[in-house]
Enzyme design. Structure first.
Site, PDB file in Angstrom:
ATOM      1  N   CYS A 116       0.594   3.439   3.340  1.00  0.00           N
ATOM      2  CA  CYS A 116       1.109   2.983   4.635  1.00  0.00           C
ATOM      3  C   CYS A 116       2.461   3.667   4.895  1.00  0.00           C
ATOM      4  O   CYS A 116       3.162   4.023   3.956  1.00  0.00           O
ATOM      5  CB  CYS A 116       1.297   1.466   4.628  1.00  0.00           C
ATOM      6  SG  CYS A 116      -0.229   0.532   4.833  1.00  0.00           S
ATOM      7  N   HIS A 131      -8.684   6.806   4.047  1.00  0.00           N
ATOM      8  CA  HIS A 131      -8.324   8.173   3.676  1.00  0.00           C
ATOM      9  C   HIS A 131      -9.492   8.899   3.050  1.00  0.00           C
ATOM     10  O   HIS A 131     -10.423   8.304   2.528  1.00  0.00           O
ATOM     11  CB  HIS A 131      -7.144   8.174   2.694  1.00  0.00           C
ATOM     12  CG  HIS A 131      -7.494   7.669   1.313  1.00  0.00           C
ATOM     13  ND1 HIS A 131      -7.667   6.332   1.023  1.00  0.00           N
ATOM     14  CD2 HIS A 131      -7.693   8.328   0.148  1.00  0.00           C
ATOM     15  CE1 HIS A 131      -7.950   6.189  -0.269  1.00  0.00           C
ATOM     16  NE2 HIS A 131      -7.984   7.386  -0.820  1.00  0.00           N
ATOM     17  N   CYS A 177       0.844  -1.197   0.000  1.00  0.00           N
ATOM     18  CA  CYS A 177       0.000   0.000   0.000  1.00  0.00           C
ATOM     19  C   CYS A 177       0.883   1.253   0.000  1.00  0.00           C
ATOM     20  O   CYS A 177       1.706   1.425   0.896  1.00  0.00           O
ATOM     21  CB  CYS A 177      -0.907   0.014   1.235  1.00  0.00           C
ATOM     22  SG  CYS A 177      -1.824   1.560   1.416  1.00  0.00           S
TER      23      CYS A 177
END
Lengths: 330, 59
Positions: free
Chosen positions: A35, A149, A32
């Protein structure tokens, strides 16, 4: 290649952003880009993990602070302008496997404060006329990265929906002397059946005119135009009712519920105080049952008229039963 | 002249801005007065997303 092209048929701007075709799409677990970078791991977009919330410029923006010149020339029929603006990503947590709904209310309180800060900073930019804070949650609404997010688009114009709402609010105020959203909140509270939750400062309801089965609005009870008008207590109350609504969404079908969340605030174009406008948040969940999605099909996409297969008067009581009290630790 | 946004001193919120290698800004927000949460994950709080329910998309 990115520019704003004017649609003379609708009187609206369309952004082209061909670089977004290459954006990261549903990366495998462990890769990701949102991250925090781990020691010895692959470099993500976020070099640190010691934070509560992070805001940063989108790597694949459709609007840029310093945009290039348009690739095509402007004509009388087809005006073109640089795609100037700001696109930000707001990370709710350094943890990948979580959601906004799963956060404690204190984290939502922090988010409200960050939203306010971003609205203030971006809205003060000379070229920004409207700051739009939103979240796309779930693949059902097109999410390409699962890390929790939201996003912010700072537009160089007032977008059509905000403009339409503002005009309707102004017409209502000129006609009645009252705020349209204040009247809507009063009517939903009077009728009661479409109410979902409320506290001292905010009311949540599935409005009379809902287009989606679980379309939920959270409106400030006090007449105010933006996050920057909130008192400290109202910030807490907004966090609390957000937590209640988001958690109840997940309880509806016992899934992590997909939605689009959009914050509706006054423009920042310097064209007046927008006292006729009223801050509120709208959720558009695409699910109409546990297994069926609502699509924008012929009537919605082609004609602009939504068809809701359900009644707010029956969906709101179903949703209201799932609302639980909020437990603060601070 | 552009209207200034109403601003209020944010007590307790700290922000630190850095510039990434490609020139983009990144702002880290922290709240020292509010304890960091234990950040519950989905596995602790509920199910994952509906995995699109792609095969069940019915208009």
């Amino acid at each position: 290649m990115s520019e704003l092209r004017f649609n003379p048929l609708l009187g609206e701007w369309v952004a082209t952003a061909t670089q977004r075709q290459d954006r990261t799409f549903l990366p495998p677990p462990g890769f990701c880009p949102l991250c925090p970078t781990k020691p010895g791991g692959f470099p993500t977009e976020v070099p640190e993990s010691d934070y509560d919330i992070v805001a940063f410029e989108n790597r694949f923006p459709s609007l840029k602070i310093m945009p290039g010149e348009p690739a095509v020339a402007s004509t009388e029929l087809y005006p073109v302008r640089p795609s100037q603006g700001v696109c930000e990503v707001i990370l709710y947590s350094p943890i990948h496997d979580t959601t906004l709904a799963a956060q404690p209310v204190e984290q939502l309180y922090k988010l409200v404060k960050v939203w306010r800060d971003r609205f203030t900073e971006l809205g003060a930019l000379e070229f920004v006329k409207y700051v739009f804070i939103f979240e796309n949650k779930g693949e059902a609404v097109g999410v390409t990265l699962h890390h929790p997010h939201g996003q912010i688009y700072a537009y160089p114009f007032v977008p059509p929906k905000a403009e339409q709402e503002s005009e309707q609010c102004l017409l209502h105020m000129q006609k009645t002397g009252r705020c349209l959203l204040c009247d809507i909140v009063a009517e939903e509270k009077r009728f009661g059946q479409r109410m979902v939750a409320e506290n001292e400062s905010f009311a949540a309801y599935i409005p009379f005119f809902a287009r989606y089965p679980y379309e939920t609005h959270i409106s400030a009870k006090r007449h105010l135009q933006a996050l920057t008008d909130l008192t400290a207590q109202e910030e807490r109350d907004l966090a609390a009712i957000l937590k209640q609504v988001l958690a109840a969404f997940d309880r509806l079908f016992d899934i992590s519920f997909p939605y689009i969340m959009s914050l509706h605030q006054r423009p920042t174009d310097g064209e007046g105080d927008y006292n006729h406008y009223h801050f509120h948040i709208e959720f558009y969940p695409p699910m109409r049952t546990a297994t069926k999605l609502k699509f924008l099909a012929g009537s919605e996409a082609g004609a602009g008229m939504f068809i809701n297969d359900t009644l707010p008067e029956t969906k709101a009581p179903e949703f209201r039963k799932l609302i639980k009290p909020v437990e603060w630790k601070i | 002249v552009k209207e200034d946004n109403k601003s209020r001193q944010e007590e307790g919120m700290q922000s630190r801005r850095i510039t990434l290698a490609d020139g983009r800004y990144m702002i880290f927000y922290t709240f020292p007065d509010i304890p960091k949460n234990d950040y519950p994950t989905l596995s602790e709080t509920g199910p994952r997303s509906p995995a699109e329910t792609a095969e069940e998309k019915n208009v």
